[in-house]
Design a protein around this motif. Structure first.
Motif, short mmCIF file in Angstrom:
data_model
loop_
_atom_site.label_atom_id
_atom_site.label_comp_id
_atom_site.label_asym_id
_atom_site.label_seq_id
_atom_site.Cartn_x
_atom_site.Cartn_y
_atom_site.Cartn_z
N ASN A 117 0.49 -1.22 0.14
CA ASN A 117 -0.20 -0.41 -0.18
C ASN A 117 1.14 1.26 0.30
O ASN A 117 0.22 2.37 -0.11
N GLY A 118 2.34 1.31 0.00
CA GLY A 118 3.13 1.82 0.13
C GLY A 118 3.84 2.66 -1.81
O GLY A 118 4.75 3.52 -1.64
N ASP A 119 3.07 1.19 -2.00
CA ASP A 119 3.85 1.15 -3.90
C ASP A 119 5.22 0.56 -3.65
O ASP A 119 6.10 1.23 -4.84
N THR A 120 5.75 -0.50 -3.12
CA THR A 120 6.72 -0.62 -3.13
C THR A 120 6.31 -2.19 -3.97
O THR A 120 5.59 -3.11 -3.64
N THR A 121 7.48 -2.18 -4.78
CA THR A 121 6.72 -3.33 -5.36
C THR A 121 8.04 -4.71 -5.83
O THR A 121 9.25 -4.40 -4.89
N ASN A 122 7.95 -5.91 -5.63
CA ASN A 122 8.35 -6.87 -5.58
C ASN A 122 8.24 -7.56 -6.56
O ASN A 122 7.13 -8.07 -6.76
N TYR A 123 9.21 -8.37 -7.53
CA TYR A 123 9.18 -9.10 -8.56
C TYR A 123 9.70 -10.46 -8.52
O TYR A 123 10.50 -10.50 -7.93
N ALA A 124 9.75 -11.67 -8.77
CA ALA A 124 10.15 -13.22 -9.34
C ALA A 124 10.52 -12.99 -10.82
O ALA A 124 10.90 -12.20 -11.37
N ASP A 125 12.39 -13.28 -9.80
CA ASP A 125 13.36 -13.54 -10.57
C ASP A 125 12.64 -13.12 -12.18
O ASP A 125 12.92 -12.89 -12.89
N SER A 126 12.05 -14.29 -12.60
CA SER A 126 11.82 -14.80 -14.25
C SER A 126 11.23 -13.90 -14.18
O SER A 126 11.25 -13.69 -16.01
N VAL A 127 10.51 -12.80 -13.71
CA VAL A 127 9.47 -11.78 -14.58
C VAL A 127 10.61 -9.88 -14.58
O VAL A 127 9.60 -9.63 -15.64
N LYS A 128 11.57 -10.27 -14.33
CA LYS A 128 11.65 -8.67 -13.15
C LYS A 128 12.33 -8.05 -14.84
O LYS A 128 12.34 -8.94 -16.29
N GLY A 129 12.30 -7.07 -15.27
CA GLY A 129 12.45 -5.68 -16.20
C GLY A 129 11.35 -6.09 -17.32
O GLY A 129 11.25 -5.90 -18.91
N ARG A 130 10.51 -7.21 -17.39
CA ARG A 130 9.26 -7.82 -18.69
C ARG A 130 8.00 -7.66 -17.68
O ARG A 130 7.45 -6.88 -18.68
N PHE A 131 7.74 -7.58 -16.78
CA PHE A 131 6.24 -7.39 -16.48
C PHE A 131 6.18 -6.30 -14.74
O PHE A 131 7.51 -5.75 -14.45
N THR A 132 5.27 -5.45 -15.31
CA THR A 132 4.62 -4.31 -13.93
C THR A 132 3.89 -4.23 -13.57
O THR A 132 3.14 -4.70 -13.83
N VAL A 133 4.07 -4.38 -12.28
CA VAL A 133 2.54 -4.53 -11.59
C VAL A 133 2.62 -2.94 -10.59
O VAL A 133 3.46 -2.46 -10.50
N SER A 134 1.54 -2.63 -11.12
CA SER A 134 1.02 -1.26 -10.03
C SER A 134 -0.23 -1.31 -9.95
O SER A 134 -1.45 -2.09 -10.10
N ARG A 135 -0.42 -0.27 -8.53
CA ARG A 135 -2.26 -0.54 -8.43
C ARG A 135 -3.24 1.22 -8.66
O ARG A 135 -2.05 2.20 -7.70
N ASP A 136 -4.55 1.25 -8.44
CA ASP A 136 -4.64 2.44 -8.51
C ASP A 136 -6.00 2.56 -6.87
O ASP A 136 -6.57 1.59 -7.06
N ASN A 137 -5.38 3.18 -5.96
CA ASN A 137 -5.42 2.83 -4.48
C ASN A 137 -7.34 3.07 -4.40
O ASN A 137 -8.15 2.93 -3.48
N ALA A 138 -7.30 4.23 -5.18
CA ALA A 138 -9.06 5.15 -5.47
C ALA A 138 -9.71 4.08 -5.56
O ALA A 138 -10.99 4.55 -5.76
N LYS A 139 -9.45 3.44 -6.94
CA LYS A 139 -10.58 2.70 -7.52
C LYS A 139 -10.66 0.84 -6.78
O LYS A 139 -11.01 -0.23 -7.44
N ASN A 140 -9.07 0.95 -5.98
CA ASN A 140 -8.94 -0.84 -5.34
C ASN A 140 -9.01 -1.50 -6.26
O ASN A 140 -9.27 -2.81 -6.30
N THR A 141 -8.35 -1.23 -7.47
CA THR A 141 -7.15 -2.25 -8.35
C THR A 141 -5.75 -2.33 -8.74
O THR A 141 -5.07 -1.40 -7.91
#
Length: 120
Positions: free
Chosen positions: A53-77
Motif C-alpha cells: 500500500n506504499g507502492d513498494t514492488t517486488n518481482y519474481a526473478d523470472s519476470v523482472k524487467g518484463r512485467f510491471t505491477v501497479s495499483r490504483d488505491n482510489a479504485k481498489n485495482t
C-alpha cells in the motif's frame, strides 16, 4: 464479503504483451498488499509480483524487467502489465490481496484466476 475479479487473460504469441486487471470490491476498510501469483501444470502456485500500500514492488526473478505491477488505491485495482512474454509464462494467474474488512477482520482473498497462454 470481499471479492476480487480478474480480467485480461488470453492467448498471445511469444514476444507479445498482455495486461491483467484485478478489482477488489465489498466490505473493504483498507487494502494492504495486492499481488499476482501463477500456477502452471505440474507446478506450485508461485508469486509473480506484489505491490504494497506504499507502492513498494517486488518481482519474481523470472519476470523482472518484463512485467510491471501497479495499483490504483482510489479504485481498489491492481494491474499486471506483461511484456516480452515467453512460453514459460503460460499459466493461470491469480490476484491476491490482504485486506482489512469493515468489521475489523484481516483476511487474504483470491480471485478466480485468468488463463494466460503464450504460444505461436
Amino acid at each position: 464479503q470481499v471479492q476480487l475479479v480478474e480480467s485480461g487473460g488470453g492467448l498471445v504469441q511469444p514476444g507479445g504483451s498482455l495486461r491483467l486487471d484485478c478489482a477488489a470490491s465489498g466490505s473493504i476498510f483498507r487494502i494492504y498488499t495486492m499481488a499476482w501469483y501463477r500456477q502452471s501444470p505440474g507446478n506450485q502456485c508461485a508469486l509473480v509480483a506484489v505491490v504494497s500500500n506504499g507502492d513498494t514492488t517486488n518481482y519474481a526473478d523470472s519476470v523482472k524487467g518484463r512485467f510491471t505491477v501497479s495499483r490504483d488505491n482510489a479504485k481498489n485495482t491492481v494491474t499486471l502489465q506483461m511484456n516480452m512474454l515467453k512460453p514459460e509464462d503460460t499459466a493461470v494467474y491469480y490476484c491476491n490481496s490482504v485486506v482489512q474488512t469493515t468489521s475489523g477482520a484481516y483476511t487474504s482473498i483470491w480471485g478466480q484466476g485468468t488463463r494466460v497462454t503464450v504460444s505461436s
